[in-house]
Design an enzyme around this catalytic site. Structure first.
Site, PDB file in Angstrom:
ATOM      1  N   CYS A  91      10.209   8.064   6.413  1.00 50.55           N
ATOM      2  CA  CYS A  91      10.430   7.855   4.989  1.00 50.55           C
ATOM      3  C   CYS A  91      10.067   9.185   4.345  1.00 50.55           C
ATOM      4  O   CYS A  91       8.889   9.518   4.252  1.00 50.55           O
ATOM      5  CB  CYS A  91       9.578   6.723   4.407  1.00 50.55           C
ATOM      6  SG  CYS A  91       9.804   6.613   2.612  1.00 50.55           S
ATOM      7  N   CYS A  94       8.062   8.547   0.742  1.00 51.66           N
ATOM      8  CA  CYS A  94       6.696   8.002   0.691  1.00 51.66           C
ATOM      9  C   CYS A  94       6.339   7.483   2.085  1.00 51.66           C
ATOM     10  O   CYS A  94       6.121   8.283   2.986  1.00 51.66           O
ATOM     11  CB  CYS A  94       6.580   6.938  -0.391  1.00 51.66           C
ATOM     12  SG  CYS A  94       7.966   5.795  -0.477  1.00 51.66           S
ATOM     13  N   SER A  95       6.272   6.186   2.263  1.00 48.34           N
ATOM     14  CA  SER A  95       5.870   5.685   3.573  1.00 48.34           C
ATOM     15  C   SER A  95       6.495   4.329   3.850  1.00 48.34           C
ATOM     16  O   SER A  95       5.867   3.470   4.450  1.00 48.34           O
ATOM     17  CB  SER A  95       4.347   5.595   3.643  1.00 48.34           C
ATOM     18  OG  SER A  95       3.888   4.761   2.589  1.00 48.34           O
ATOM     19  N   CYS A  96       7.736   4.114   3.396  1.00 47.78           N
ATOM     20  CA  CYS A  96       8.407   2.843   3.655  1.00 47.78           C
ATOM     21  C   CYS A  96       8.482   2.637   5.172  1.00 47.78           C
ATOM     22  O   CYS A  96       8.778   3.566   5.913  1.00 47.78           O
ATOM     23  CB  CYS A  96       9.802   2.837   3.050  1.00 47.78           C
ATOM     24  SG  CYS A  96       9.758   3.043   1.263  1.00 47.78           S
TER      25      CYS A  96
HETATM   26 CO   LIG Z   1       8.910   5.123   1.277  1.00 46.62          CO
END
Ligand SMILES: [Co+2]
Length: 195
Positions: A91, A94-96
């Site tokens: 991602c 962000c951190s999906c």
């Molecule tokens: Co994300």
């Protein structure tokens, strides 16, 4: 960050928008019941059952939802590794992460070096994870978003014909399902107690 989260939780609780017990229930689920073992069962099933694999690749949200695990994915796409193509998930924004099938993301997945370098130099990143692919294997990097999460179906290791789904699942690591690893070889789990 912890203080900000706590402050936010108290305000939402005070205003009656959230129930702290419900929050604890969700957190507990992700810490204990929802984790990469779910993804591993899904991959093992895909290896063992070609019809399920077809459904998984066609519509992972529906195929996984029908299995009835604790976490039901909403926007899941399964991408299959082949000798020609290796898939890797990131991602960049962000951190999906596919929480419902892999649980909480590892720290490196959220780190900015991984998020930027996975796209610029996927082969270099893979080498750092100890994965060396043939030069002719294409590496496809998938960028997750709030709307779309991915799970990699790694290649089934040689020497596993006739294995049960339970046994196959032991070969499927979290990293293999993010694309920063490969499925284990039978010899790598030879010392483990059978389940
Ligand atoms: Co994300």
């Amino acid at each position: 960050m912890q203080l900000r989260v706590r402050a936010l939780e108290s305000i939402l609780t005070e205003k009656g928008y959230v129930d702290p017990e419900a929050l604890d229930f969700i957190i507990e689920a992700y810490e204990t019941r929802i984790g990469p073992h779910i993804g591993a069962r899904i991959v093992a099933k895909a290896w063992a059952d070609p019809q399920f694999k077809q459904r998984l690749i066609a519509d992972a949200t529906a195929a996984v939802g029908a299995l009835g695990f604790a976490g039901r994915p909403t926007h899941l796409i399964a991408v299959e590794n082949t000798p020609k193509r290796h898939n890797m998930i990131v991602c960049t924004l962000c951190s999906c992460y596919p929480w419902e099938v892999l649980g909480l993301p590892p720290v490196w997945y959220k780190s900015s070096p991984y998020r930027s370098r996975a796209v610029i130099d996927p082969r270099g990143v893979l080498a750092e994870f100890g994965v060396r692919l043939p030069a002719e294997t294409e590496i496809r990097v998938w960028d997750s978003t709030a709307e779309t999460r991915f799970i990699v179906v790694p290649m089934r290791p040689a020497g596993t014909p006739g294995w049960s789904e339970e046994k196959l699942a032991r070969l499927v690591t979290r990293n293999a399902m993010v694309g920063t690893g490969l499925a284990l070889a039978p010899a790598e789990i030879a010392g483990e107690a059978a389940t």
